[in-house]
Structure formats: C-alpha cells, structure tokens
Design a protein around this motif. Structure first.
Motif, PDB file in Angstrom:
ATOM      1  N   TYR A 282       0.721  -1.260   0.093  1.00 51.50           N
ATOM      2  CA  TYR A 282       0.006   0.435   0.370  1.00 51.50           C
ATOM      3  C   TYR A 282       0.897   1.354  -0.163  1.00 51.50           C
ATOM      4  N   PHE A 283       1.761   1.243   0.400  1.00 51.67           N
ATOM      5  CA  PHE A 283       3.133   1.997   0.458  1.00 51.67           C
ATOM      6  C   PHE A 283       3.580   2.226  -0.926  1.00 51.67           C
ATOM      7  N   ALA A 284       4.237   1.198  -1.579  1.00 50.72           N
ATOM      8  CA  ALA A 284       4.494   1.380  -3.197  1.00 50.72           C
ATOM      9  C   ALA A 284       3.466   1.675  -3.929  1.00 50.72           C
ATOM     10  N   PHE A 285       1.896   1.130  -3.799  1.00 50.63           N
ATOM     11  CA  PHE A 285       1.213   1.393  -5.457  1.00 50.63           C
ATOM     12  C   PHE A 285      -0.048   2.594  -4.921  1.00 50.63           C
ATOM     13  N   LEU A 308      -1.211   8.778  -9.831  1.00 48.88           N
ATOM     14  CA  LEU A 308      -2.225   8.533  -8.348  1.00 48.88           C
ATOM     15  C   LEU A 308      -3.620   9.389  -9.833  1.00 48.88           C
ATOM     16  N   ILE A 309      -3.290   9.136 -11.134  1.00 49.34           N
ATOM     17  CA  ILE A 309      -4.864   9.627 -11.617  1.00 49.34           C
ATOM     18  C   ILE A 309      -5.709   8.169 -11.264  1.00 49.34           C
ATOM     19  N   LEU A 310      -4.539   7.371 -11.874  1.00 49.24           N
ATOM     20  CA  LEU A 310      -5.315   5.657 -12.027  1.00 49.24           C
ATOM     21  C   LEU A 310      -5.799   4.932 -10.836  1.00 49.24           C
ATOM     22  N   TRP A 330     -10.149  11.353  -3.177  1.00 49.43           N
ATOM     23  CA  TRP A 330      -9.006  11.922  -3.079  1.00 49.43           C
ATOM     24  C   TRP A 330      -8.322  11.398  -2.319  1.00 49.43           C
ATOM     25  N   LEU A 331      -8.480  11.148  -1.239  1.00 49.24           N
ATOM     26  CA  LEU A 331      -8.026  10.808   0.502  1.00 49.24           C
ATOM     27  C   LEU A 331      -7.574   9.259  -0.384  1.00 49.24           C
ATOM     28  N   MET A 332      -7.445   8.649  -0.848  1.00 50.13           N
ATOM     29  CA  MET A 332      -6.701   7.298  -1.260  1.00 50.13           C
ATOM     30  C   MET A 332      -5.504   7.778  -0.640  1.00 50.13           C
ATOM     31  N   PRO A 333      -4.550   8.178  -1.538  1.00 46.00           N
ATOM     32  CA  PRO A 333      -3.212   7.615  -0.780  1.00 46.00           C
ATOM     33  C   PRO A 333      -2.656   8.035   0.754  1.00 46.00           C
TER      34      PRO A 333
END
Length: 363
Positions: A282-285, A308-310, A330-333
C-alpha cells in the motif's frame, strides 16, 4: 516507471472485471417465508429510536424481530420499551452474563438464535438501517443463488476524519483483493468475505455448522462463520447491498481506531509477514503516487502524474459501486497511510499481549 504504471493499469482493469461478479439486490415479489430478524444491542441508546422506526416500515410481514439487550448500562432498555410499545412483531430479551471463552457479540447472537423460530435468520447490527423491501429482495436472491448465507458491506456514511479514511477502505479491500467469482460461485473457504452487520442465513445452513457457538471466541466471527458455512458445502453470496442498507458504524475517531484495531491483525491471520507485505504494497502503490504526482507537477513531466490518476480512478470506481461519497477517492493516499498505521498498531498490541477494548469489554 513504465512497468509501475502498467501494474496500476492492471489493478484498475482487474477491479472493473471483478465487480462484474458482485450481484445487486433486485426487486422481488412478496414471500411467505418466516424470517427471524435478530439484533444484539449493548449500550445503543443513540440507535434505538431510529432503528425501531426503520424496522416498523418493513414490508415483509411473516416476521419476528427479536432484540437482545446485552447488559446495557445506558438507556437502551428504557428506549426499547418506549419505541416498541405494544407492536406484536417485536420481542426484547435480556442477555445472560458472558461466559468465559466467548466474545460478547457472538454470545449475544447465539442467544438470539436459540429464541428464533424462523426458517431464515437475519442478524442485523443496531447501527444498520435497511430499505422496506430488503427482506423480500434477499429471500429472492438467496433462492436465485441457492445460497445458505447472504451477506454484504452496507453503505457507510462517515463523520470523523479517521472514519473518512478507513471505513470506506472495507469496500476497497474486498472489491479489489477478493476474487468475487470464486467467492460467489464456489464453496472454497479461502475466498471469503463477510460483514457481521448484515448476515442472512438459511436456518439449515446455520444449524449445520453449530451456529455462533462454533466461533464463540472469534473477534472476526463474520468471516469465520462464513468459512464454516462453505466448508459444509453451502454457498455464501457476497452482494452489493449499498442501495438497501446503510451502516452508521462510528461517531468518533476513537471508535474508528478501536473498531479497526481489534479486527485488522486477526483479518491478516495474525501474521507479521502479511503486515509487512501489505504495508509495502500500500505504500508503494497507493501512497507513493502522491509524491510522484507532486514531482511531476514541479518538473512538468506528465508521466509522474499518471500513477496517482490511476489510483484515483480505481478508488472512484469502487466508491461509485458502493455508493460512497463521490469525494472520498481524493483521500486514497492518506487512507493508505492510515491503514498501514492501524495494521502495525494492531499487530504490536497482540505481540505485547495487550487486550483490545470494545464497548466496555476487553479481549
């Protein structure tokens, strides 16, 4: 970078294909099947009145509603009596003391099942509200799929910040990582997800596994009981019930933290290796695309913006499927960082042999 982007494209495509095997509930004719709607309650004063109003609107009439007051110390009991009045469909029972070796909710559900008379047992959490024709829809879907169990992750309106990050992640984890064609069309126990707030059993399937008594010590009883159903040869169908069920899970950041803390490490098999792999993944992708996006903007290199768009596109598709807030993606990261933090906190708590706390009880 090309390979990295290609992997994220594959994730997006696989998610779209996977969601094709997630059935929605469809309109259904009336049914005469007798259903026991079973609701455990412990300190649920904030939910009592709206829950009873919701259940009084159900259109399925071959029904009994049994509510277990599991040692509440607030106004749950008083509000139940006031809200139910003399409605003959409702019955309230007092929970027995928690025996050693049992989890509170599991023991409450077991007691409810003993009282139930229905051909079908519908376990519903007190913070869930369902559409008036939900029972008819589930009965029809169960017959259509020849399932012993129907379960689903409701829509989750969320208030606290930590809830906005973590609660919608339940849909993402299941719809992305679980091969739904295997989960819904086979009886392999390994391919299983369930949500304990919405569990609709055919009584024969429930009794064939020994009911909740078979998972008496499990903090992840919904998944474990579903695996047992499959081991007995019954199909368990995971549905998209987000148009028919809403779950107001947590009101505070503390509730979100404690709720996820007690479940997530167990959900990873209490395996430190899985925590490490999941954290790196989850950190990498799902977090790294955020700083890459920033670098792409500063350096005017569009290729660094594409990851990030993907990620946003994949999350947006899942959010739309699950009727989640259209702005959550928008909050996914940041949600990924929160997931990593809760995984490690849950693991460390178990390693240090500290107890998890939930609703005034320690496990």
């Amino acid at each position: 970078m090309v390979i990295y982007i290609a992997i994220l494209i594959i994730f997006l495509i696989l998610t779209v294909l996977n969601l094709a095997f997630l059935p929605r509930l469809k309109a259904a004719p009336p049914s005469n099947s007798f259903v026991s709607l079973l609701i455990p309650m412990r300190n649920e004063e904030r939910n009592v009145e709206s829950l009873i109003r919701n259940l009084k609107c159900l259109t399925h009439r071959s029904l009994e509603v049994i509510i277990l007051d599991d040692g509440s110390t607030d106004q749950t009991s008083e509000l139940l009596r006031k809200s139910i009045g003399d409605d003959p469909f409702f019955k309230v029972i007092a929970g027995k003391p928690l025996p050693e070796g049992w989890i509170g909710k599991v023991h409450a559900c077991h007691q409810l099942s003993v009282e139930a008379k229905g051909e079908y047992l519908f376990f519903l959490d007190a913070d869930v509200r369902i559409a008036p024709d939900t029972i008819e829809k589930v009965l029809a879907e169960m017959d259509r799929r020849r399932s012993g169990l129907i379960t689903g992750f409701p829509r989750f309106p969320v208030k606290p910040l930590l809830g906005k990050l973590l609660v919608p992640f339940q849909h993402f984890l299941v719809f992305f990582h679980l091969p739904l064609v295997m989960a819904n069309y086979t009886t392999f126990p390994a391919f299983t997800a369930a949500h304990g707030a919405f569990m609709f059993f055919k009584r024969d399937a429930y009794e064939s596994i020994g009911g909740h008594q078979a998972v008496r010590s499990s903090l992840l009883e919904d998944v474990h009981i579903t695996r047992l159903v499959k081991k007995k040869g019954w199909k368990a169908t995971l549905i998209n019930n987000t148009e028919d069920a809403v779950c107001h899970m947590y009101d505070t950041n503390r509730e979100v933290w404690e709720g996820f803390l007690k479940n997530i490490y167990i959900g990873l098999g209490q395996n430190p290796f899985m925590v490490g792999v999941s954290s790196l993944f989850y950190f990498a992708f799902y977090f790294l695309p955020l700083p890459l996006f920033g670098y792409g903007i500063i350096s005017l290199q569009e290729i660094y913006c594409l990851p990030l768009i993907l990620v946003w596109a994949q999350t947006f598709i899942i959010d739309r499927t699950s009727n989640q807030s259209p702005h959550h993606f928008w909050l996914m990261p940041l949600a990924s960082l929160a997931l990593i933090a809760i995984m490690w906190a849950s693991m460390l708590k178990r390693i240090r042999k500290q107890s998890y706390k939930w609703k005034g009880r320690s496990y």
